[in-house]
Design a protein around this motif. Structure first.
Motif, short mmCIF file in Angstrom:
data_model
loop_
_atom_site.label_atom_id
_atom_site.label_comp_id
_atom_site.label_asym_id
_atom_site.label_seq_id
_atom_site.Cartn_x
_atom_site.Cartn_y
_atom_site.Cartn_z
N ARG A 172 0.85 -1.21 0.00
CA ARG A 172 0.00 0.00 0.00
C ARG A 172 0.88 1.25 0.00
NH1 ARG A 172 -0.75 3.83 3.14
NH2 ARG A 172 0.28 2.88 4.94
N CYS A 173 1.95 1.22 0.80
CA CYS A 173 2.85 2.37 0.88
C CYS A 173 3.49 2.65 -0.48
CB CYS A 173 3.93 2.15 1.92
SG CYS A 173 3.31 2.23 3.60
N LEU A 174 3.95 1.60 -1.14
CA LEU A 174 4.61 1.80 -2.44
C LEU A 174 3.64 2.40 -3.46
CD1 LEU A 174 6.84 -1.42 -2.68
CD2 LEU A 174 7.63 0.96 -2.58
N VAL A 175 2.41 1.89 -3.46
CA VAL A 175 1.41 2.41 -4.39
C VAL A 175 1.09 3.87 -4.06
CG1 VAL A 175 -1.00 2.16 -5.15
CG2 VAL A 175 0.44 0.12 -4.86
N ALA A 176 0.93 4.16 -2.77
CA ALA A 176 0.60 5.53 -2.34
C ALA A 176 1.70 6.49 -2.74
CB ALA A 176 0.38 5.57 -0.83
N LEU A 177 2.95 6.10 -2.51
CA LEU A 177 4.08 6.98 -2.82
C LEU A 177 4.08 7.35 -4.30
CD1 LEU A 177 6.75 5.15 -0.64
CD2 LEU A 177 6.09 7.57 -0.39
N LYS A 178 3.76 6.36 -5.11
CA LYS A 178 3.74 6.61 -6.54
C LYS A 178 2.60 7.55 -6.92
CE LYS A 178 4.69 3.78 -10.38
NZ LYS A 178 4.53 2.44 -10.88
N GLU A 179 1.45 7.27 -6.34
CA GLU A 179 0.30 8.13 -6.65
C GLU A 179 0.52 9.56 -6.18
OE1 GLU A 179 -3.02 6.04 -5.02
OE2 GLU A 179 -3.18 4.72 -6.78
N LEU A 180 1.29 9.71 -5.12
CA LEU A 180 1.55 11.05 -4.59
C LEU A 180 2.62 11.79 -5.39
CD1 LEU A 180 1.38 10.24 -0.77
CD2 LEU A 180 -0.30 11.48 -2.15
N GLY A 181 3.16 11.13 -6.40
CA GLY A 181 4.08 11.82 -7.29
C GLY A 181 5.55 11.68 -6.95
N TYR A 182 5.87 10.87 -5.95
CA TYR A 182 7.28 10.63 -5.64
C TYR A 182 7.95 9.83 -6.75
CZ TYR A 182 7.01 11.76 -0.55
OH TYR A 182 6.89 12.36 0.68
N GLN A 183 9.25 10.00 -6.89
CA GLN A 183 10.07 9.04 -7.61
C GLN A 183 10.26 7.90 -6.62
OE1 GLN A 183 13.68 10.98 -8.89
NE2 GLN A 183 12.57 12.72 -9.72
N VAL A 184 9.86 6.71 -7.01
CA VAL A 184 9.80 5.63 -6.03
C VAL A 184 10.90 4.60 -6.24
CG1 VAL A 184 8.38 3.77 -5.11
CG2 VAL A 184 7.33 5.94 -5.72
N GLY A 185 11.57 4.32 -5.15
CA GLY A 185 12.60 3.29 -5.18
C GLY A 185 12.22 2.13 -4.29
N SER A 186 12.57 0.93 -4.72
CA SER A 186 12.34 -0.23 -3.86
C SER A 186 13.52 -1.18 -4.05
CB SER A 186 11.00 -0.89 -4.19
OG SER A 186 10.66 -1.80 -3.16
N GLY A 187 13.39 -2.37 -3.55
CA GLY A 187 14.51 -3.30 -3.68
C GLY A 187 14.36 -4.44 -2.70
N VAL A 188 15.33 -5.31 -2.71
CA VAL A 188 15.26 -6.52 -1.89
C VAL A 188 16.63 -6.83 -1.29
CG1 VAL A 188 13.39 -7.53 -3.26
CG2 VAL A 188 15.76 -8.04 -3.88
N MET A 189 16.61 -7.71 -0.29
CA MET A 189 17.86 -8.27 0.21
C MET A 189 18.11 -9.57 -0.54
SD MET A 189 17.84 -7.69 4.28
CE MET A 189 16.20 -8.37 4.35
N ILE A 190 19.35 -9.77 -0.90
CA ILE A 190 19.69 -10.93 -1.73
C ILE A 190 20.39 -11.97 -0.86
CG2 ILE A 190 21.08 -11.67 -3.72
CD1 ILE A 190 20.63 -8.53 -4.56
N GLY A 191 19.85 -13.18 -0.88
CA GLY A 191 20.43 -14.24 -0.06
C GLY A 191 19.97 -14.17 1.39
N SER A 192 18.79 -13.60 1.62
CA SER A 192 18.29 -13.54 3.00
C SER A 192 17.82 -14.94 3.42
CB SER A 192 17.17 -12.51 3.12
OG SER A 192 16.09 -12.86 2.28
N PRO A 193 17.71 -15.19 4.73
CA PRO A 193 17.33 -16.52 5.21
C PRO A 193 16.04 -17.04 4.56
CG PRO A 193 18.05 -15.16 7.04
CD PRO A 193 18.01 -14.27 5.84
#
Ligand code: SAH
Length: 342
Positions: A172-193
Motif C-alpha cells: 500500500r505504501c509503495l502504491v501511495a508513494l507513486k500516486e503522490l508523485g514521488y520518484q519511487v525506489g524499492s529493492g530486496v535483500m539478496i540471499g536472506s534466510p
C-alpha cells in the motif's frame, strides 16, 4: 517478455557467462542512460526504531544499540558541507517511527535542507507511513522515497518480519508513494534466510510490474544480535547478477551499488557498477554517529572525512571509465519517461 525460468537461468550464471551478462547489462546502461554515475550523500540521521525486522541490527529489540537522533541543525550542517564539495542529492535515512513528533521532525529536516538548497534532490527512507505523512514530507520538498519490499514473496516476507508486519501494508505504501508523485525506489535483500532463487526471479518481475524508478538491493549480511545472526551472508555473484538482470529488464531506472556489496568484498561497490549500477551513495553521516547505525555486522565505518570519502568514490567510478556526475541531482530517466507518458 522474459519468463521467471529465463531469469533463474541468468541468475545462476558464473564464470565467463556471468562476465558476459554483466557486459551486456553495461552496454544497455551506457546506450540508454549513459556513463554517468550519480552520487547521493547518505545521512543516517536517526537509529530510533519501532519495528522488529528480524534481519536488522537497529530493530527495536536490540538493546545494545546506542540510540541517537541528530538535531535538525546538525543534519542541515552536514548537508551544507556535502553540498560544498559537489553533492546535489541526499538520501535521508532512519529507523521507522510513526508519531506526530517523528513526522514533524522529518518535515522540519526537509524544509531546512530545501531552504538552503532549493534545487537539491531529497530522497527519504523512513519506512512505512500514512498517506498524510507522505503528503506532508512531499510538500516540504522531498521528491524521492526509498522503501524496499525486501522480498516479493508474501510468505517469505512473513518469515523475515516479526508478527504485526503486513506485506499488504508495505505494498500500500509503495502504491501511495507513486500516486503522490514521488520518484519511487524499492529493492530486496539478496540471499536472506529461507529465500530461494525463484523468489529472486519473482523479485525482478515484481520491480518491473511495480514500474519503480530506482532500485537499491544488496546482499543480506547477518547481524549477530538478531534472530538471523547465525545465517550466512548472501552471495556476491548472485547480488551482482541481480543488478545485471534488472538492468536488462528495466534499462532506464537508477540502480544503486550498495554498501552491503562493499561489506562482502573490498571494492564491491565497483563490481556493482561493472554489473551496470549507476548510483553510489557514500555516507555523509557525521563520524560520531556512523558506528551506531549498524544494520548488519562488519558494515564499513570509515574514519575519513566527507571530502575524502567522496574522493574515494569518485576515483573508484573514474577508474572504470565512468563519469562521476557531481553537481547533478540525477533524476532517473525512467521517471521522466513515466511522467511524459502518464
Ligand atoms: N527503516 C527504513 C530504512 C532503514 S533500513 C526502512 O525500513 O525502509 C534500510 C535497508 O537496509 C532495509 O530496507 C534493508 O533492506 C537493509 N537491511 C537491513 N538489515 C540488513 C541486513 N542484515 N543485511 C542487509 N541489508 C539489511
Amino acid at each position: 517478455m522474459t519468463s521467471k525460468k529465463d531469469i533463474v537461468e541468468m541468475l545462476r550464471l558464473r564464470g565467463e557467462a556471468k562476465q558476459r551478462l554483466h557486459r551486456e547489462a553495461c552496454e544497455i546502461r551506457d546506450s540508454r542512460i549513459g556513463k554517468k554515475v550519480f552520487l547521493r550523500g547518505l545521512v543516517e540521521f536517526s537509529n530510533a526504531c519501532g519495528r522488529d525486522c528480524l534481519y536488522c541490527g537497529i530493530n527495536r529489540s536490540n538493546d545494545s544499540v546506542k540510540r541517537y537522533s541528530m538535531s535538525v541543525q546538525d543534519i542541515a550542517a552536514c548537508v551544507d558541507e556535502a553540498y560544498a564539495v559537489g553533492y546535489r542529492s541526499f538520501v535521508l535515512q532512519s529507523g521507522e517511527l510513526r508519531s506526530e513528533e517523528f513526522t514533524s521532525y522529518v518535515e522540519e529536516i526537509v524544509s531546512a535542507v530545501m531552504a538552503s538548497h532549493p534545487s537539491a534532490g531529497i530522497t527519504l527512507s523512513c519506512g512505512e507511513q500514512s498517506d498524510e505523512t507522505y503528503i506532508r514530507w512531499r510538500d516540504a520538498g522531498a521528491k524521492r522515497y526509498l522503501l524496499r519490499i525486501e522480498t516479493s514473496n508474501r510468505r517469505h516476507y512473513e518469515i523475515l518480519h516479526a508478527k504485526g508486519a503486513d506485506f499488504d501494508d508495505r505494498l500500500r505504501c509503495l502504491v501511495a508513494l507513486k500516486e503522490l508523485g514521488y520518484q519511487v525506489g524499492s529493492g530486496v535483500m539478496i540471499g536472506s534466510p529461507h529465500q530461494t532463487i525463484e523468489d529472486l526471479a519473482g523479485d525482478i518481475l515484481f520491480l518491473r510490474d511495480m514500474d519503480v524508478d530506482m532500485v537499491g538491493m544488496g546482499p543480506f549480511v547477518p547481524h549477530s544480535n538478531t534472530a538471523f545472526g547465525g545465517f550466512p551472508a548472501g552471495e556476491l555473484d548472485l547480488a551482482l547478477n541481480m543488478i545485471a538482470v534488472l538492468r536488462k529488464t528495466m534499462p532506464t531506472i537508477n540502480i544503486a551499488s550498495t554498501t552491503a556489496l562493499e561489506t562482502l568484498k573490498e571494492k564491491g561497490r565497483q563490481l556493482g557498477l561493472m554489473a551496470s549500477a549507476n548510483v553510489v551513495m557514500p555516507t555523509i553521516t557525521p563520524e560520531r554517529f556512523r558506528g551506531d547505525y549498524l544494520l548488519y555486522d562488519n558494515k564499513p565505518v570509515s574514519s575519513l572525512d566527507l571530502a575524502q570519502i567522496l574522493n574515494v568514490a569518485v576515483e573508484g567510478i573514474e577508474s572504470l571509465g565512468l563519469e562521476a556526475a557531481l553537481g547533478e541531482s540525477g533524476d532517473p530517466l525512467h521517471f521522466l519517461e513515466r511522467k511524459n507518458h502518464g
